[in-house]
Structure formats: C-alpha cells, structure tokens
Design a protein around this motif. Structure first.
Motif, mmCIF file in Angstrom:
data_model
loop_
_atom_site.group_PDB
_atom_site.id
_atom_site.type_symbol
_atom_site.label_atom_id
_atom_site.label_comp_id
_atom_site.label_asym_id
_atom_site.label_seq_id
_atom_site.Cartn_x
_atom_site.Cartn_y
_atom_site.Cartn_z
ATOM 1 N N UNK A 355 0.880 -1.171 0.000
ATOM 2 C CA UNK A 355 0.000 0.000 0.000
ATOM 3 C C UNK A 355 0.916 1.219 0.000
ATOM 4 N N UNK A 356 0.960 1.923 -1.114
ATOM 5 C CA UNK A 356 1.935 2.997 -1.281
ATOM 6 C C UNK A 356 1.435 4.320 -0.697
ATOM 7 N N UNK A 360 -4.600 5.354 -2.547
ATOM 8 C CA UNK A 360 -5.667 4.671 -1.816
ATOM 9 C C UNK A 360 -5.672 3.213 -2.244
ATOM 10 N N UNK A 361 -5.434 2.323 -1.280
ATOM 11 C CA UNK A 361 -5.460 0.887 -1.541
ATOM 12 C C UNK A 361 -6.723 0.319 -0.927
ATOM 13 N N UNK A 520 -3.400 5.332 2.434
ATOM 14 C CA UNK A 520 -4.785 5.070 2.804
ATOM 15 C C UNK A 520 -5.147 3.630 2.438
ATOM 16 N N UNK A 521 -5.637 2.888 3.429
ATOM 17 C CA UNK A 521 -6.127 1.532 3.197
ATOM 18 C C UNK A 521 -7.612 1.521 3.541
ATOM 19 N N UNK A 522 -8.425 1.156 2.562
ATOM 20 C CA UNK A 522 -9.872 1.160 2.721
ATOM 21 C C UNK A 522 -10.408 -0.259 2.622
ATOM 22 N N UNK A 523 -11.253 -0.623 3.578
ATOM 23 C CA UNK A 523 -11.965 -1.903 3.500
ATOM 24 C C UNK A 523 -13.418 -1.582 3.214
ATOM 25 N N UNK A 524 -13.958 -2.153 2.179
ATOM 26 C CA UNK A 524 -15.346 -1.834 1.812
ATOM 27 C C UNK A 524 -15.975 -2.992 1.051
ATOM 28 N N UNK A 532 -12.934 4.885 -6.782
ATOM 29 C CA UNK A 532 -11.891 5.883 -7.027
ATOM 30 C C UNK A 532 -10.552 5.501 -6.444
ATOM 31 N N UNK A 533 -10.386 4.262 -5.978
ATOM 32 C CA UNK A 533 -9.119 3.829 -5.384
ATOM 33 C C UNK A 533 -8.032 3.724 -6.449
ATOM 34 N N UNK A 534 -6.782 3.881 -6.012
ATOM 35 C CA UNK A 534 -5.652 3.725 -6.935
ATOM 36 C C UNK A 534 -5.334 2.259 -7.175
ATOM 37 N N UNK A 535 -5.664 1.426 -6.167
ATOM 38 C CA UNK A 535 -5.303 0.012 -6.275
ATOM 39 C C UNK A 535 -6.346 -0.826 -5.542
#
Length: 576
Positions: A355-356, A360-361, A520-524, A532-535
C-alpha cells in the motif's frame, strides 16, 4: 519471602515489602498481647504468697508498660495493614489496566468483558480485603504462636505438648482443603460471569427481545442463572465451613488436654498450682486467636482463583518494541504474511502486497476473506505467524505498538463512543487539540448536519456509546477523530457503511482532500466506495486472488472484482 508474596498474592514489589512489614507488626502485636498474662501470673503468685500488698506501684508501672507495649505495635499494625493495603490496591488495578493496554488482541479474544471487569474490580476488591484483614493476621499469628509455643517447650515440655498438639492438626485440616475450596470458587466465578454476561446482554438487547416477544423466555433463563449463582455460593460456603468447623473442634479439645495432663502432673508433684494456672491462661490465649486464624486461612484458600486470574493478566506476554521509530516514508509492505489465531485456524496465507504512500489501496472480497485481519496486522493489533510487515521499511514487529499507532488514524466498523459531549468524543483523536481544530475536523466529517440541530450543539452529551445518535452520526464522529489526528496512514474499515449516499459522497470528498501524500487503506463491500481507489486488492479465503487498478480489474472477464461489481449493480436494481 518477598518474591513468594508477589507470586502468591499478586502484589507489586512495594506491596510485598509492605506486606512483610504488616506481618512483622502483627507478630509483635500478638506477642505484646501476651504481656498481661505474665502480669496476672506474677500478681497471682505474689497474692498467694502474701507479698502483693506492698508491690502495687510495681504492678501499676508494669500495667502501664503493657499498655504502651500493646499500643505501639498495634498502631504500626494499623498503618501497615490498612493504609498500605489501600495504596497497593490502587496500584494493582492501575497495573492490571496498564498491562491490558499492552496486550495483543489475541488475549481479548479469549476473554469477555464481564470476565475482565470482574478480575479488575471484584477480584482486586477480594484481595484488598484479604490484604488488610486476613493475610497479615494469619502469618503474624502463625509466627507469634510458634514463638510462644517454642518458649513453652523450654519451660515444661509435657504441658507444652498438651497445649500445642491441636494447632498443627487444625492448620493442616484447613490447609489441605485448598484444592477443594478452589474447585468450589472456580465454579462460583464461572457462574457469576455467566450471570453478568446475561444481565449485560439483556440490557443491550432489550429492544430486540421486546420486538420478538422473547423477553419471557430470556428472563426465565436469567432466573435459572441467578439460582445457579445462589447454589454455587451455598456450595462454596459449605465447602469452606466443613473444614474450618472441624479444625475449630480439634482446637477445643486442646483445653481439655491441658487440664487432664496438668492434673496428672499436679498429683505427681511435678507441677505446682501456679504453673498449672499459667498454662491454662496461655492455652486460652493460644486457642482464641488461632480459632479466628483458621477462618483467615480458609479465606486465604479462597484467594487462589482471584490471584490466578490476576496473575494470568500480569504474566501474559506483552507486545514490546523500540520507541525509536523513524520510517523512510509510509509505504505498508506485506511480504509472504501468514497468520493464525490461537485455536490454530489459519486466516491468512502468503499475503504479499504494498500500500503505497499517496495512494488509496482498497481491500475487497467476500466476508471472512481476511480484509479486516490485514488492516489489524498492519497496525500490529496482532503479531503475525510468519512473513514480514514493514512501514517505511521498518519491521512493525520490532516497534512499540503505541509508538507505531502514532502514525495511524483508524476508523473501525464498530464505533466506540463515550458518555460525553460530541466535542470531547472527537477530541479523543488528539487530546491537546483546540476547540477550533476539533470543529474543523467535525466539519470535514460532515458532523455539522446533525450536531447543530441538537439542544446544546457540539456540547450535547450523547449517552453511553452514543446511544442518543444514529449509526451514521456515530460513524461520522469516528471519522472526525481520524481527521483530527491527521496521521500519515489512514485505515478505514467500512467507514461509510452506515452513511446514506449523500453523506458518503461528502465524506469521500473530504477524504480526497485529506489523503494527499498519505497512505490510505480502505476496506469496503460497496464497489461505489472503492471505485476511485488507486489500487484494488481482492482477498478470498486468506489469500490474494487478484490486484490492480479498478478499471483494469473491471475490464478482465474472469475478475472476481468485476463479478462482485456486477452483482451489486444487479442488487441495486432489485425492487419489491
């Protein structure tokens, strides 16, 4: 002796030292209480000899000296047993709470709230009472009685043996019951925890029970648990009383033994009346405190379970590490990470991704795939079983957890709030924040919409765990905390799960302003949230099945992410 006290009664080093002082004070106090016996013996001898009339000044002086000798160790005993005990009790509770703060989440997975609360409050209170009323008294009485008995053997061993023999037998009977009593107390403790769990659960779920007409059945179960606690308490009392009463009966026989042996020696001319009288006095002074001491010993046996529970917390391996944390950036790297819970269940297998910083990962996938576990491991809530996790090139397993968390802002799926104002609940994210800073973070999280409608605005007290607010409002307060902390790494675990579409859009816009140059690490589960996440990192059954940019994964025909997006689109079009 100090180490034994620390282990046996879950004491700190200072507490153990104070306990030894208290035992010494009780010992001296008990010996001092024997001085009136010698005064009475001397007076009786002089009276029978007809020489007492001219020695009244001597007796008065001796009596005053006895009072002083009794007062000084008793005063010391009071300070040593009570004041020191209350200080130690406070330290014990604080040390347990501090230790809990440093334990991994794996420990809390084995315990429930009622159990831990019972340990810190009820068990600590039980030990506090024992430390002031039983432990010093038992050991002090045992030492003083032993010293007096040794003195009696030097004076007249036959009479000493007649007076002393019941004491070790009575102590052995009560001491031998330790395992039996521990068994009863464990059953009682389990029963109490079950009842506490049920009461707490009833309070928390009363709305659901009413809506399902299930109150009557639940209360019937609650009644049965109350009855079980009562039965276990009676059993524990009977288990203790059976041994203590039996031991006290043995002590009662001692007076008779002294009388019989003394009479025989008196008739044989080997003992005079005064010696016989003095042994009867000493025996009565030995048995009376020892009878109470057997109760103290029984209470010490009851401490076995509470002390075990406190030592379990105190001795559990804590997460440690260096506070010297200077990462080179804030990239989070998982390298062949594997993780299993204590029960052996494997949760993650060879998970590798990065996660860079500045991106947003998003972690997506079916429920139970390991998404939340990955985020918790990144913040070192647990320690991994194999592999390596780094933040800015530094291994998180070597960093002190609290130091590591200074670079994280976390929004959990389950929000925890305090019975305080909205302003103070947000300030949890940064305790020294000004009101202006708190309000700015609140606006970023779109809290104005509901806070300004409340009677006292941001000063409104929101009830226990935010009971006065809706789920979405509670979640926005949690998000405001993350904005306020403004850490370089942000973990969002279903952060918008309780938000409507309009507020979700507002939060995402605020996040886009916040995440610049941050990790940013998002769980959804909503594909709209991560569009809109980068990865995208797709987790299923503890492994990464695919990763890439959203557009790339949506374009792939066999992509799990594409299938999930299509299913959600179809479900959105469903209507009644």
């Amino acid at each position: 002796m100090k180490r034994y006290m620390m282990k046996r009664f879950a004491l700190t080093g200072k507490g153990a030292a104070d306990m030894i002082k208290a035992i010494t004070a009780v010992t001296l106090s008990n010996i001092a209480l024997m001085t009136p016996v010698w005064l009475l013996f001397a007076f009786t001898g002089d009276y029978l000899a007809g020489t007492a009339a001219g020695r009244w000044a001597y007796y008065l002086l001796f009596a005053a000296a006895c009072l002083i000798l009794i007062f000084i160790p008793n005063y010391w005993q009071y300070n040593a047993t009570f004041f020191s005990t209350y200080v130690e009790s406070g330290k014990r509770r604080i040390s347990l709470a501090e230790k809990l703060r440093k334990l991994p989440l794996s420990f809390f997975g084995k315990k429930d709230l009622a159990d831990l609360t019972s340990t810190i409050m009820s068990d600590a209170e039980t030990l506090e009472h024992a430390s002031s009323h039983q432990i010093p008294q038992f050991y002090g009485s045992l030492i003083s009685t032993s010293l007096i008995c040794i003195g009696l053997f030097f004076y007249k061993w036959e009479m000493a043996l007649a007076a002393v023999w019941p004491i070790p037998i009575a102590i052995f009977i009560v001491a031998a019951s330790r395992k039996v009593q521990a068994h009863f107390i464990r059953r009682q403790s389990v029963s109490k925890v079950r009842l506490n769990d049920a009461v707490q659960e009833f309070i928390e779920t009363s709305r659901d029970l009413k809506s399902c007409n299930a109150e009557k059945a639940y209360l019937a179960d609650l009644d049965s648990r109350i009855d079980d606690v009562e039965k276990k308490a009676i059993g524990a009392e009977l288990g203790q009383a059976a041994f203590i009463v039996s031991a006290q009966l043995i002590l009662k026989i001692g007076i008779g033994t002294v009388a019989v042996v003394g009479s025989i020696l008196l008739m044989q001319g080997r003992l005079n009346v005064m010696e016989f009288f003095s042994f009867l006095l000493v025996a009565s002074r030995l048995y009376e405190p020892m009878s109470g001491n057997l109760i103290n010993l029984g209470m010490l046996n009851l401490l076995t379970v509470p002390v075990e529970r406190m030592n379990e917390i105190a001795e559990y391996p804590a997460q440690t590490g260096t506070t010297d944390f200077h990462p080179d950036g804030y990239d989070i790297c998982f390298e062949n990470v594997g993780f299993s819970y204590d029960d052996g269940k494997t949760v993650l297998k060879d998970v590798t991704f990065t996660a860079k910083q500045g991106e947003v990962t998003a972690l997506v996938g079916p429920s139970g795939g390991g998404k939340t576990t990955v985020s918790r491991l990144a913040a070192r809530f647990w320690d991994i079983s194999k592999g390596k996790i780094t933040v800015g090139g530094q291994d998180v397993s070597r960093i002190d957890p609290e130091t590591l968390l200074t670079v994280y802002s976390i929004v959990f799926q389950d929000v925890t709030l305090f019975n305080n104002s909205i302003l103070e609940n947000i300030r949890v994210g940064k305790k020294d924040a000004t009101d202006d800073e708190v309000l700015a973070a609140a606006r970023l999280a779109n809290c104005d919409e509901f806070a300004l409608k409340l009677p006292e605005g941001y000063q409104t007290v929101i009830g226990e765990n935010g009971s006065e607010l809706s789920g979405g409002e509670r979640q926005r307060i949690s998000i405001a905390r993350a904005f306020l902390k403004d850490a370089p790494i942000i973990l969002l675990d279903e952060a918008s799960a309780s938000l409507d579409v309009e507020n979700e859009t507002a939060i995402q816009e605020a996040l886009s302003r916040l995440i610049q140059n941050k990790t940013v690490v998002v769980i959804a589960h909503r594909m709209r949230t991560v569009s809109g996440a980068d990865k995208i990192v797709v987790l299923s059954d503890g492994t990464i099945t695919e990763e890439g940019r959203p557009a790339e994964l949506l374009a792939s025909e066999n992509s799990t992410f594409r299938r999930m997006a299509q299913l959600q689109t179809a479900s959105a079009e469903w209507s009644i």
